[in-house]
Design a protein around this motif. Structure first.
Motif, PDB file in Angstrom:
ATOM      1  N   SER A 242       0.929  -1.561   0.247  1.00 34.82           N
ATOM      2  CA  SER A 242       0.444  -0.034   0.479  1.00 34.82           C
ATOM      3  C   SER A 242       0.927   1.884  -0.066  1.00 34.82           C
ATOM      4  O   SER A 242       0.779   2.188  -0.682  1.00 34.82           O
ATOM      5  CB  SER A 242      -0.734  -0.421   0.900  1.00 34.82           C
ATOM      6  OG  SER A 242      -1.615  -1.161   0.926  1.00 34.82           O
ATOM      7  N   GLY A 243       2.014   1.317   0.557  1.00 41.57           N
ATOM      8  CA  GLY A 243       2.989   2.183   0.763  1.00 41.57           C
ATOM      9  C   GLY A 243       3.247   2.639  -0.925  1.00 41.57           C
ATOM     10  O   GLY A 243       3.271   4.147  -1.290  1.00 41.57           O
ATOM     11  N   GLN A 244       4.327   1.669  -1.464  1.00 45.20           N
ATOM     12  CA  GLN A 244       4.561   1.787  -2.763  1.00 45.20           C
ATOM     13  C   GLN A 244       3.183   2.260  -3.834  1.00 45.20           C
ATOM     14  O   GLN A 244       3.378   3.470  -4.430  1.00 45.20           O
ATOM     15  CB  GLN A 244       4.775   0.337  -3.225  1.00 45.20           C
ATOM     16  CG  GLN A 244       6.149   0.363  -2.168  1.00 45.20           C
ATOM     17  CD  GLN A 244       6.428  -1.365  -2.496  1.00 45.20           C
ATOM     18  OE1 GLN A 244       5.649  -2.106  -3.322  1.00 45.20           O
ATOM     19  NE2 GLN A 244       7.912  -2.031  -2.216  1.00 45.20           N
ATOM     20  N   LYS A 245       2.176   1.922  -3.451  1.00 43.28           N
ATOM     21  CA  LYS A 245       0.808   2.554  -4.368  1.00 43.28           C
ATOM     22  C   LYS A 245       0.780   4.212  -4.352  1.00 43.28           C
ATOM     23  O   LYS A 245       0.956   4.792  -5.076  1.00 43.28           O
ATOM     24  CB  LYS A 245      -0.152   1.364  -4.058  1.00 43.28           C
ATOM     25  CG  LYS A 245      -0.652  -0.152  -4.592  1.00 43.28           C
ATOM     26  CD  LYS A 245      -1.931  -0.393  -4.468  1.00 43.28           C
ATOM     27  CE  LYS A 245      -1.702  -1.363  -4.699  1.00 43.28           C
ATOM     28  NZ  LYS A 245      -3.172  -2.701  -4.211  1.00 43.28           N
ATOM     29  N   LEU A 246       0.972   4.160  -2.829  1.00 44.70           N
ATOM     30  CA  LEU A 246       0.403   5.655  -2.687  1.00 44.70           C
ATOM     31  C   LEU A 246       2.056   6.768  -3.489  1.00 44.70           C
ATOM     32  O   LEU A 246       2.079   7.622  -3.423  1.00 44.70           O
ATOM     33  CB  LEU A 246       0.385   5.831  -1.717  1.00 44.70           C
ATOM     34  CG  LEU A 246      -0.952   5.167  -0.630  1.00 44.70           C
ATOM     35  CD1 LEU A 246      -1.027   5.256   0.541  1.00 44.70           C
ATOM     36  CD2 LEU A 246      -2.480   6.035  -1.372  1.00 44.70           C
ATOM     37  N   SER A 247       3.381   5.825  -3.089  1.00 45.31           N
ATOM     38  CA  SER A 247       4.477   6.664  -2.819  1.00 45.31           C
ATOM     39  C   SER A 247       4.681   6.917  -4.975  1.00 45.31           C
ATOM     40  O   SER A 247       4.721   8.112  -5.455  1.00 45.31           O
ATOM     41  CB  SER A 247       5.780   5.530  -3.010  1.00 45.31           C
ATOM     42  OG  SER A 247       5.326   5.399  -1.558  1.00 45.31           O
TER      43      SER A 247
END
Length: 250
Positions: A242-247
């Protein structure tokens, strides 16, 4: 003329302080309590509350207690709609709660503290959560460690007040151990802490990075410390993805 400008500045400062005290209280405040909390003259607080109420920024209930007005909700909704990270995070967090049934939060630094910007919880009667917008000492959190992972040791030590190394249970956190936690979190790309802010909680977090690689926010789960290891690892993977998606959109 300088006195007039100074008077206006004091008025703005008092408005900000009224808003801040209401946010800290998180419920309507009696006028006498608001006056005590702000330390402003009684007449000034009454005048400002009347003006802000006329503008819809504050409201008075049937007992005369003061709280935020409906206009504040509209402004907050405008901010959420405009801020791309918050808007996308909210959509993703709702999906995560639906899948896993755990409290998920979006967190950022605010000055020398950490704060929850968004929080989504399940419908269970027992929930582990932190209040949105409440400033919490950075050493108490997994998220704080991630958000400082690009900082130098000297900058970190300069940022954090001495009293913030005292945890909620009274224990004093060793500064060197704290710095090592930060470096480890940066290397791993996630952070997991147990029993720092609450003895029964486990906080796990993954960074949301800007295009330059700076951790600008974190997405995290607040779960019970008795959560099985297999589930912890599954939730951590969910956070990292999820963090990678939002990044990608930061």
């Amino acid at each position: 003329m300088p006195d007039e400008k100074s008077s206006r500045a004091r008025g703005v400062d008092r408005v900000i302080d009224i808003f801040r005290q209401l946010h800290i209280a998180r419920q309507p405040m009696a006028m006498r309590d608001l006056i005590d909390a702000t330390g402003a003259p009684r007449s000034s607080v009454y005048e400002l509350v009347n003006l802000l109420s006329e503008a819809g920024l504050l409201e008075l209930d049937a007992d005369g207690a003061v709280f935020f007005g409906r206009e504040m909700h509209y402004y907050g909704a405008d901010y959420m709609a405009h801020n791309d990270l918050i808007r996308r995070s909210h959509q993703l967090m709702v999906e995560i709660v639906a899948r896993h049934g755990e409290t998920v939060q979006l967190c950022m630094l605010e000055g020398n503290k950490y704060t929850v910007v968004l929080s989504e919880s399940n419908a269970h009667p027992f929930k582990i959560t932190s209040d949105v917008g409440v400033r919490v000492p950075i050493p108490w959190t997994a998220t704080g460690r991630l958000l400082l992972s690009n900082w130098s040791d000297s900058a970190i030590l300069d940022l954090i007040p001495e009293e913030d190394y005292r945890l909620a249970n009274g224990q004093i956190l060793d500064k060197q151990a704290f710095l090592e936690d930060i470096h480890r979190a940066g290397q791993l790309g996630y952070c997991l802490t147990e029993g720092l802010s609450e003895s029964f909680t486990c906080c796990m977090a993954a960074p949301i990075r800007s295009r330059s690689g700076q951790a600008v926010a974190a997405i995290c789960f607040m779960v019970s410390r008795d959560t099985p290891e297999e589930r912890r690892q599954m939730l951590l993977k969910e956070l990292i993805v999820s963090g990678q998606k939002l990044s990608d959109f930061t």
